[in-house]
Scaffold this motif. Structure first.
Motif, PDB file in Angstrom:
ATOM      1  N   ASP A   1      19.832  -6.091  56.052  1.00 57.30           N
ATOM      2  CA  ASP A   1      19.616  -5.791  57.477  1.00 57.30           C
ATOM      3  C   ASP A   1      18.740  -6.840  58.169  1.00 57.30           C
ATOM      4  OD1 ASP A   1      16.974  -5.326  56.743  1.00 57.30           O
ATOM      5  OD2 ASP A   1      16.995  -3.192  57.243  1.00 57.30           O
ATOM      6  N   GLY A   2      18.356  -7.910  57.433  1.00 64.58           N
ATOM      7  CA  GLY A   2      17.573  -8.995  58.021  1.00 64.58           C
ATOM      8  C   GLY A   2      16.073  -8.875  57.830  1.00 64.58           C
ATOM      9  N   THR A   3      15.608  -7.814  57.176  1.00 66.07           N
ATOM     10  CA  THR A   3      14.171  -7.620  56.946  1.00 66.07           C
ATOM     11  C   THR A   3      13.687  -8.502  55.797  1.00 66.07           C
ATOM     12  OG1 THR A   3      14.374  -5.315  57.625  1.00 66.07           O
ATOM     13  CG2 THR A   3      12.378  -5.917  56.405  1.00 66.07           C
ATOM     14  N   PRO A   4      12.698  -9.369  56.032  1.00 66.10           N
ATOM     15  CA  PRO A   4      12.176 -10.196  54.939  1.00 66.10           C
ATOM     16  C   PRO A   4      11.167  -9.412  54.087  1.00 66.10           C
ATOM     17  CG  PRO A   4      11.143 -10.816  57.008  1.00 66.10           C
ATOM     18  CD  PRO A   4      12.120  -9.730  57.320  1.00 66.10           C
ATOM     19  N   LEU A   5      11.214  -9.634  52.787  1.00 70.10           N
ATOM     20  CA  LEU A   5      10.238  -9.089  51.844  1.00 70.10           C
ATOM     21  C   LEU A   5       9.703 -10.243  51.027  1.00 70.10           C
ATOM     22  CD1 LEU A   5      12.185  -6.007  50.402  1.00 70.10           C
ATOM     23  CD2 LEU A   5      10.517  -6.005  52.256  1.00 70.10           C
ATOM     24  N   LYS A   6       8.398 -10.177  50.684  1.00 72.59           N
ATOM     25  CA  LYS A   6       7.834 -11.266  49.896  1.00 72.59           C
ATOM     26  C   LYS A   6       6.611 -10.793  49.135  1.00 72.59           C
ATOM     27  CE  LYS A   6       5.024 -13.011  53.724  1.00 72.59           C
ATOM     28  NZ  LYS A   6       3.735 -12.562  53.271  1.00 72.59           N
ATOM     29  N   SER A   7       6.291 -11.527  48.083  1.00 71.30           N
ATOM     30  CA  SER A   7       5.047 -11.322  47.350  1.00 71.30           C
ATOM     31  C   SER A   7       4.529 -12.686  46.935  1.00 71.30           C
ATOM     32  CB  SER A   7       5.277 -10.463  46.106  1.00 71.30           C
ATOM     33  OG  SER A   7       4.117 -10.494  45.287  1.00 71.30           O
ATOM     34  N   ASP A   8       3.289 -12.995  47.351  1.00 70.68           N
ATOM     35  CA  ASP A   8       2.683 -14.277  46.986  1.00 70.68           C
ATOM     36  C   ASP A   8       2.182 -14.265  45.541  1.00 70.68           C
ATOM     37  OD1 ASP A   8       3.110 -15.296  49.529  1.00 70.68           O
ATOM     38  OD2 ASP A   8       1.114 -14.751  50.239  1.00 70.68           O
ATOM     39  N   ASP A   9       1.927 -13.096  44.982  1.00 75.88           N
ATOM     40  CA  ASP A   9       1.402 -12.959  43.618  1.00 75.88           C
ATOM     41  C   ASP A   9       0.220 -13.904  43.387  1.00 75.88           C
ATOM     42  OD1 ASP A   9       1.265 -11.840  41.046  1.00 75.88           O
ATOM     43  OD2 ASP A   9       2.577 -13.378  40.201  1.00 75.88           O
ATOM     44  N   GLY A  10      -0.677 -13.948  44.367  1.00 74.56           N
ATOM     45  CA  GLY A  10      -1.887 -14.762  44.228  1.00 74.56           C
ATOM     46  C   GLY A  10      -1.753 -16.199  44.698  1.00 74.56           C
ATOM     47  N   GLU A  11      -0.550 -16.645  44.984  1.00 73.61           N
ATOM     48  CA  GLU A  11      -0.307 -18.022  45.466  1.00 73.61           C
ATOM     49  C   GLU A  11      -0.151 -17.942  46.984  1.00 73.61           C
ATOM     50  OE1 GLU A  11      -0.863 -21.062  44.479  1.00 73.61           O
ATOM     51  OE2 GLU A  11       0.928 -21.673  43.386  1.00 73.61           O
ATOM     52  N   SER A  12      -1.273 -17.761  47.672  1.00 73.27           N
ATOM     53  CA  SER A  12      -1.320 -17.457  49.093  1.00 73.27           C
ATOM     54  C   SER A  12      -0.394 -18.347  49.930  1.00 73.27           C
ATOM     55  CB  SER A  12      -2.762 -17.599  49.578  1.00 73.27           C
ATOM     56  OG  SER A  12      -2.848 -17.168  50.897  1.00 73.27           O
ATOM     57  N   GLY A  13       0.508 -17.701  50.684  1.00 76.32           N
ATOM     58  CA  GLY A  13       1.410 -18.411  51.584  1.00 76.32           C
ATOM     59  C   GLY A  13       2.722 -18.835  50.976  1.00 76.32           C
ATOM     60  N   ALA A  14       2.843 -18.775  49.664  1.00 77.55           N
ATOM     61  CA  ALA A  14       4.054 -19.278  49.009  1.00 77.55           C
ATOM     62  C   ALA A  14       5.274 -18.407  49.281  1.00 77.55           C
ATOM     63  CB  ALA A  14       3.816 -19.416  47.503  1.00 77.55           C
ATOM     64  N   GLY A  15       5.082 -17.096  49.384  1.00 77.64           N
ATOM     65  CA  GLY A  15       6.207 -16.203  49.660  1.00 77.64           C
ATOM     66  C   GLY A  15       6.861 -16.529  50.997  1.00 77.64           C
ATOM     67  N   MET A  16       6.046 -16.863  51.989  1.00 75.66           N
ATOM     68  CA  MET A  16       6.582 -17.194  53.307  1.00 75.66           C
ATOM     69  C   MET A  16       7.394 -18.488  53.274  1.00 75.66           C
ATOM     70  SD  MET A  16       7.274 -16.185  56.120  1.00 75.66           S
ATOM     71  CE  MET A  16       6.455 -15.057  57.164  1.00 75.66           C
ATOM     72  N   VAL A  17       7.006 -19.423  52.428  1.00 75.25           N
ATOM     73  CA  VAL A  17       7.788 -20.664  52.271  1.00 75.25           C
ATOM     74  C   VAL A  17       9.206 -20.306  51.813  1.00 75.25           C
ATOM     75  CG1 VAL A  17       8.007 -22.802  50.929  1.00 75.25           C
ATOM     76  CG2 VAL A  17       5.763 -22.100  51.790  1.00 75.25           C
ATOM     77  N   ILE A  18       9.303 -19.390  50.849  1.00 77.33           N
ATOM     78  CA  ILE A  18      10.618 -18.978  50.339  1.00 77.33           C
ATOM     79  C   ILE A  18      11.395 -18.241  51.427  1.00 77.33           C
ATOM     80  CG2 ILE A  18      11.848 -17.686  48.550  1.00 77.33           C
ATOM     81  CD1 ILE A  18       9.282 -17.996  46.782  1.00 77.33           C
ATOM     82  N   VAL A  19      10.731 -17.321  52.143  1.00 78.38           N
ATOM     83  CA  VAL A  19      11.397 -16.583  53.231  1.00 78.38           C
ATOM     84  C   VAL A  19      12.004 -17.548  54.240  1.00 78.38           C
ATOM     85  CG1 VAL A  19      11.007 -15.101  55.257  1.00 78.38           C
ATOM     86  CG2 VAL A  19      10.061 -14.441  53.043  1.00 78.38           C
ATOM     87  N   ARG A  20      11.236 -18.539  54.677  1.00 77.41           N
ATOM     88  CA  ARG A  20      11.730 -19.498  55.686  1.00 77.41           C
ATOM     89  C   ARG A  20      12.981 -20.219  55.196  1.00 77.41           C
ATOM     90  NH1 ARG A  20       6.522 -21.684  56.112  1.00 77.41           N
ATOM     91  NH2 ARG A  20       5.245 -20.343  57.392  1.00 77.41           N
ATOM     92  N   MET A  21      12.956 -20.587  53.908  1.00 74.96           N
ATOM     93  CA  MET A  21      14.112 -21.303  53.352  1.00 74.96           C
ATOM     94  C   MET A  21      15.336 -20.388  53.262  1.00 74.96           C
ATOM     95  SD  MET A  21      12.289 -23.732  50.566  1.00 74.96           S
ATOM     96  CE  MET A  21      13.731 -24.789  50.330  1.00 74.96           C
ATOM     97  N   LEU A  22      15.127 -19.137  52.904  1.00 78.60           N
ATOM     98  CA  LEU A  22      16.231 -18.177  52.855  1.00 78.60           C
ATOM     99  C   LEU A  22      16.800 -17.948  54.257  1.00 78.60           C
ATOM    100  CD1 LEU A  22      14.742 -15.569  50.356  1.00 78.60           C
ATOM    101  CD2 LEU A  22      16.660 -17.112  49.926  1.00 78.60           C
ATOM    102  N   GLU A  23      15.923 -17.893  55.259  1.00 81.30           N
ATOM    103  CA  GLU A  23      16.373 -17.732  56.647  1.00 81.30           C
ATOM    104  C   GLU A  23      17.230 -18.916  57.076  1.00 81.30           C
ATOM    105  OE1 GLU A  23      12.723 -15.014  58.443  1.00 81.30           O
ATOM    106  OE2 GLU A  23      12.603 -17.188  58.650  1.00 81.30           O
TER     107      GLU A  23
END
Length: 120
Positions: free
Chosen positions: A55-77
């Motif tokens: 449905d377009g909702t992003p989910l992420k977990s940095d697992d302690g690597e602050s900001g890294a999940g968002m890097v992956i989200v942007r690339m998936l987008e």
């Protein structure tokens, strides 16, 4: 599950990338659990992951690597890739990488996309 093992090494830190189809958070968590059945991944410093639900909702977990999940989200987008989770695993090598860690996350995701989606 798709996997590329030990694709990046920098100052002692090592990176791998994994992923697979996941239409829900539960499916993503199941894939992560499967990955961590391998002791090597269970003992990793970080298993950062992200996905975009159908449905377009992003989910992420940095697992302690602050900001890294968002890097992956942007690339998936950018790829418009829905219902697929990508996990970037890092084993910390004892030296801080600063901003290079984001470049490594990006390079890992690019390698994954090339290997499993772009026929590279």
């Amino acid at each position: 599950m798709n996997q590329l093992d030990n694709i990046i090494s920098d100052r002692g830190s090592r990176y791998s990338v994994s992923g697979g189809v996941a239409e829900t958070r539960e499916a993503a968590e199941a894939l992560l659990k499967e990955l961590k059945r391998n002791k090597k991944y269970a003992k990793a410093t970080h298993n950062t992951w992200a996905m975009i639900l159908p449905d377009g909702t992003p989910l992420k977990s940095d697992d302690g690597e602050s900001g890294a999940g968002m890097v992956i989200v942007r690339m998936l987008e950018r790829e418009e890739l829905l219902g697929h989770v990508i996990v970037v695993t890092r084993w910390y090598g004892g030296k801080h990488l600063g901003g290079d860690r984001f470049r490594h996350v990006q390079d890992a995701v690019t390698a994954y996309l090339s290997a499993f989606f772009r026929g590279g």
